[in-house]
Design an enzyme around this catalytic site. Sequence first.
Site, PDB file in Angstrom:
ATOM      1  N   HIS A 189       4.756   8.001  -8.198  1.00 49.44           N
ATOM      2  CA  HIS A 189       4.849   7.628  -6.913  1.00 49.44           C
ATOM      3  C   HIS A 189       3.402   7.447  -6.268  1.00 49.44           C
ATOM      4  O   HIS A 189       2.441   8.318  -6.174  1.00 49.44           O
ATOM      5  CB  HIS A 189       5.664   8.534  -5.934  1.00 49.44           C
ATOM      6  N   ASP A 219       7.386   0.958  -3.670  1.00 50.61           N
ATOM      7  CA  ASP A 219       7.275   2.071  -2.757  1.00 50.61           C
ATOM      8  C   ASP A 219       8.119   1.664  -1.399  1.00 50.61           C
ATOM      9  O   ASP A 219       7.857   0.687  -0.869  1.00 50.61           O
ATOM     10  CB  ASP A 219       5.804   2.286  -2.335  1.00 50.61           C
ATOM     11  N   TYR A 258     -10.749  -6.175  -4.389  1.00 54.58           N
ATOM     12  CA  TYR A 258     -11.617  -5.528  -5.453  1.00 54.58           C
ATOM     13  C   TYR A 258     -11.769  -3.945  -5.518  1.00 54.58           C
ATOM     14  O   TYR A 258     -11.605  -3.242  -6.566  1.00 54.58           O
ATOM     15  CB  TYR A 258     -12.791  -6.134  -5.634  1.00 54.58           C
TER      16      TYR A 258
END
Length: 146
Positions: free
Chosen positions: A22, A66, A116
Amino acid sequence: MLKNIPKILSPELLKVLCEMGHSDRIVIADGNFPAESMGKNAIVIRCDGHGVPELLDAILKVFPLDIYVDKPVNLMEVMPGDTVETPIWDTYKEIVAKHDERGANAIGNIERFAFYEEAKTAYAIIATSEKALYANIMLQKGVVVD
């Protein structure tokens, strides 16, 4: 062989998706993304010959997003002044809507260099042959609820 698993999901990729917990994140990167240098602390999975949309659709068949964050899906923002079109984002919205009731509301944007930095902390990066520009997408894993 397994039943009901999209064939595009290799054994290596399935293993990684299963290992993730998770809130772990995975990046599905376009062909221009520096997967190897960004993924020094991540698992890099090569999916050469495949594009992002087909991998995204297959992954979301087995990967819960999520529900405890507003934007479990994030795209790399277009740089200011860059005139690149991003029609692939509409495809992503359709795919996410097939698998998550929040649809396009589950998708956010992250500034390129911040993306990034986030990618450097991802559990895994999938390197594809996607030719579309700004086609990188980051998914945050949720929990499986029965």
